[in-house]
Design an enzyme around this catalytic site. Structure first.
Site, PDB file in Angstrom:
ATOM      1  CD  GLU A 112     -27.027 -18.835  30.464  1.00 14.86           C
ATOM      2  OE1 GLU A 112     -27.708 -19.238  31.432  1.00 14.86           O
ATOM      3  OE2 GLU A 112     -25.837 -18.491  30.573  1.00 14.86           O
ATOM      4  CG  PHE A 155     -13.872 -24.419  33.089  1.00 18.10           C
ATOM      5  CD1 PHE A 155     -14.527 -24.856  34.233  1.00 18.10           C
ATOM      6  CD2 PHE A 155     -14.052 -23.109  32.671  1.00 18.10           C
ATOM      7  CE1 PHE A 155     -15.340 -23.996  34.957  1.00 18.10           C
ATOM      8  CE2 PHE A 155     -14.861 -22.246  33.394  1.00 18.10           C
ATOM      9  CZ  PHE A 155     -15.512 -22.690  34.539  1.00 18.10           C
ATOM     10  CD  GLN A 156     -18.092 -22.098  31.956  1.00 21.82           C
ATOM     11  OE1 GLN A 156     -17.757 -21.309  31.083  1.00 21.82           O
ATOM     12  NE2 GLN A 156     -18.831 -21.732  33.008  1.00 21.82           N
ATOM     13  CE  LYS A 216     -11.837 -17.250  24.950  1.00 19.11           C
ATOM     14  NZ  LYS A 216     -11.493 -17.344  26.392  1.00 19.11           N
ATOM     15  CG  MET A 276     -53.573 -28.737  33.581  1.00 18.16           C
ATOM     16  SD  MET A 276     -55.374 -28.554  33.346  1.00 18.16           S
ATOM     17  CE  MET A 276     -55.436 -27.346  32.014  1.00 18.16           C
TER      18      MET A 276
END
Lengths: 188, 571
Positions: free
Chosen positions: B63, B125-126, B175, B482
């Site tokens: 993602e 969950f999640q 949802k 760097m």
């Protein structure tokens, strides 16, 4: 030079607004001395009074950052000398038969009220500028303070000018319709 | 399939639609044609409906890449890029990409799915509080609690993301909000009482600024990304030429002013051109356009432009006076402001000043050492020749970014795309996906180091699947270069955790079905780049550069131009 600044903000009464404002202060490193929030005459708009310590440029930056929050409608700094600034405190003090009358005298002098009495305590309600509340609290210390609850400042500029007028943002017809469909009020 | 598209994607106003459908209808209305994302549990209702809409959905492999790609799309096109992720880890993986877009004012709309409203607050969950997490890194965000709000929120999100100072706006959709139904009303008016960006600068302030510029002996313009965002390059060129004022750019302002122009000073700041930094130090008037005085640009703030009266134009009032004092603040869009300002500017000849700056210019080292190993500067200058300076360059972060910034000679707005504010290693490859999809007719080249490349190399798979014509350059020095440079210069060469190995990039590319070349000799640089340019599809070219090359000049952090470090002369 750092000094105390009193800022009044009108915000849309939506979920999470208080969180956004407080997060902004934390993120930019400002310490809040007090923050109060309550409804205005327009149901969709709340008014916050925020007291912070800082230099003038830092507070100016803070005001600009507040304006960047989408729900913030109006931010103004109020000059304390030109304003009515008040806070409310509830003070629970030990009060036996022998000390109660002395406490009542002090309460009278401060034009405060006793709002609850038991055999060994009283609850005192006082409003006024911070200094007045401070001074009452310190006088009562000798009797034994059990609890103090203070609201922090609310402020309004004196005179007929309104610096943070909520009804500028909504027509009365708007909010009456909206209020009819609004189901939840406790949205902080 | 096409018939279903026209059926559902057409006029649905006033009909009952699911939250997912309203999101899609809103996307259509906003002119969106591509989404970057990954599905997941809570997002399934959205992805289910997506089958019926004509969007191109780019399935990334992580993602973070969805956010960078949407960011790249937004930077390249000026239209909000859109990314989608599921709840919980899908959403948190976006965070680095959202912060990157936020710091660089990139327009973006992020759609995250959330657990059903009845589960919120239950540590389901999640479930994660993504609006809480992204509060300080979004321009605004929403947790949509009812399907009836979806249409309004989507409309507001695109409006806020794309107007004023652009930025990312996140919309979190539980949802059940995606599956519930409501009447879709696309014409519902926006009611954003607290959001009214000031786009037109105050006339009196602009007049004062013009007078100050007209009276200046040694003026300098600094162009930031605001010039590019507002599309003000033409006005800037006219102003610079009319008033004969040299122009420096910030890192993200590169391309706002053609670097081939006589009045171009190149980039300012820590790794900027000495002449640009010196001109700013000597300037009597500084006109700062759409920039925010990052510490990498200013160095020690108290020593920045010490002799100058400063005019600062920015669409975000909070940027004015935040880091650097300002004499004439102008809140407004750069293009609008310059369009007015230019009418009040008297033509002038400041040849003495321009000539004085010219004497401070150093001869650029292109670093090309024949029969030796390729150098980064050599690769960039050869790339400039091969692409005739007309490609879009998307960089990663670190030494590769500075070499790419300083050695290509940019002439077009948006031809240099890079993570400036957040300095996100791993940005280049996924951002280029969005750039290429946003600008399919452009030649898009990625410049990456071996460290940053390995942070998001999984996206080679996305690039292969989408058959994207991306030319990918890896400048491989076997170090986190760097950081190693800082360790060398400021930490007594104590190299702590900066030596890094990598895979065989040619074999890696082969595994993804991508042709690749490895170049170890300077003499092969140009011919390889030619080959890469001619090869259709994605191509990788790895250049093995000297392991301990540094980016110079360099003003140490918090220091002034007087403390500049230079390359030690070779024998």
């Amino acid at each position: 030079m750092t000094r105390s600044h009193t800022i009044v903000a009108l915000v849309e009464d939506r979920k999470g607004v208080l969180n956004r404002v407080v997060s902004l202060f934390r993120r930019r490193g400002f310490n809040i001395e007090s923050l109060t929030v309550g409804r205005t005459d327009v149901p969709q708009i709340s008014r916050m009074t925020i007291v912070i310590h800082g230099t003038d440029p830092i507070v100016e930056q803070l005001v600009k950052q507040l304006y960047k929050l989408i729900e913030v409608l109006k931010v103004s700094e109020v000059n304390v000398e030109e304003s009515v600034v008040r806070e409310l405190a509830l003070i629970k003090v030990n009060a036996t038969a022998s000390t109660r009358s002395e406490i009542m005298q002090i309460v009278d002098i401060y034009r405060a009220n006793i709002v609850d009495v038991t055999r060994d305590s009283v609850v005192i309600e006082v409003t006024g500028p911070q200094a007045k509340v401070d001074s009452l609290v310190s006088l009562l210390r000798g009797f034994g303070i059990k609890e103090v609850a203070r609201t922090g400042h609310v402020a309004m500029i004196r005179g007929s000018m309104a610096t943070a007028r909520a009804s500028t943002y909504f027509q009365e017809s708007d909010w009456k319709n909206a209020a009819a469909t609004q189901t939840t009020s406790d949205s902080y | 399939m096409t018939s279903r598209v026209s059926e559902v994607g057409g006029e649905k106003a006033g009909t009952r639609l699911s939250g997912s459908q309203i999101v899609c209808e809103s996307l259509l209305r906003a002119g969106v044609d591509v989404l970057f994302g990954i599905p997941g549990g809570a997002a399934i209702p959205f992805y289910d409906v997506l089958l019926e809409y004509p969007f191109r959905h780019v399935l990334v492999r992580h993602e973070q890449a969805a956010a960078h790609a949407a960011d790249g799309f937004g930077r390249a096109t000026g239209r909000p890029g859109v990314c989608v992720a599921t709840s919980g880890p899908g959403a948190t993986n976006l965070v680095t990409g959202i912060a990157t877009a936020f710091l660089d004012s990139s327009p973006m709309v992020i759609i995250t799915a959330q657990v059903p409203t009845s589960y919120i607050g239950k540590d389901a969950f999640q479930e994660i509080d993504i609006t809480g997490i992204t509060l300080p890194i979004t321009k605004h965000n929403y947790l949509v609690e009812s399907v009836h709000e979806v249409g309004r929120v989507m409309k507001e999100a695109f409006h806020i993301a794309g107007t004023g100072r652009p930025g990312p706006v996140l919309v979190d959709l539980p949802k059940n909000v995606l599956t519930d139904h409501s009447i879709w009303d696309p014409v519902e008016p926006l009611k954003l009482l607290g959001y009214r960006p000031t786009l037109f600068g105050h006339r009196a302030q602009i007049r004062r600024a013009a007078q100050m510029i007209n009276g200046a002996r040694k003026p300098v313009i600094v162009a930031g990304r605001g010039v590019i965002i507002s599309g003000a390059s033409e006005q800037l060129l006219k102003l610079a030429e009319t008033a004969h004022i040299p122009v420096a750019t910030t890192l993200l302002g590169i391309g706002a002013f053609p670097e081939t122009h006589d009045l171009s000073l190149g980039m300012l700041g820590m790794h900027g051109e000495l002449s640009a930094n010196r001109a700013i130090s000597e300037a009597d008037v500084l006109l700062a356009l759409g920039m925010r005085y990052d510490d990498r640009a200013t160095g020690k703030v108290s020593a920045f432009a010490p002799n100058a009266q400063i005019i600062h134009v920015d669409v975000d009032p909070a940027e004015i006076g935040k880091n650097v004092r300002v004499n004439i603040p102008i809140v407004g869009d750069v293009k609008n402001t310059l369009s007015v300002l230019i009418n009040e500017i008297s033509p002038a000849d400041r040849s003495d000043w321009v000539a004085e700056i010219e004497t401070w210019k150093t001869i650029p080292r292109n670093g090309q050492i024949l029969n030796g190993s390729p150098t980064a500067e050599g690769v960039m200058t050869a790339l400039r020749d091969v692409t005739k300076g007309q490609a879009m360059i998307v960089t990663d972060v670190g030494q590769n970014q500075m070499w790419a910034a300083k050695n290509y000679c940019y002439t077009r707005p948006n031809s240099f795309i890079s993570s400036g504010g957040l300095g996100t290693m791993g940005f280049g490859l996924p951002a280029a996906i969005g750039v290429k999809i946003g600008c399919p007719d452009e030649d898009v080249w990625v410049i990456s180091g071996d460290g940053g490349f390995q942070m998001n190399l999984q996206e080679l798979s996305t690039i292969a699947q989408e058959k994207l014509e991306l030319k990918i350059i890896i400048l491989n020095n076997g170090y986190l270069g760097m950081v190693r440079q800082w360790q060398e210069l400021f930490y007594h060469s104590r190299y702590s955790q900066t030596k890094i190995t990598g895979p065989d990039y040619v074999k890696l590319a082969e595994a993804y079905g991508i042709p690749a070349y490895r170049v170890e000799k300077a003499e092969d640089v140009a011919s390889t780049l030619e080959k890469v340019a001619r090869t259709p599809g994605a191509v990788i070219a790895e250049f093995v550069i000297p392991p301990e090359a540094n980016v110079f000049p360099m003003i140490p952090p918090g220091a002034t131009i007087e403390d500049s470090l230079f390359e030690e002369e070779d024998e």
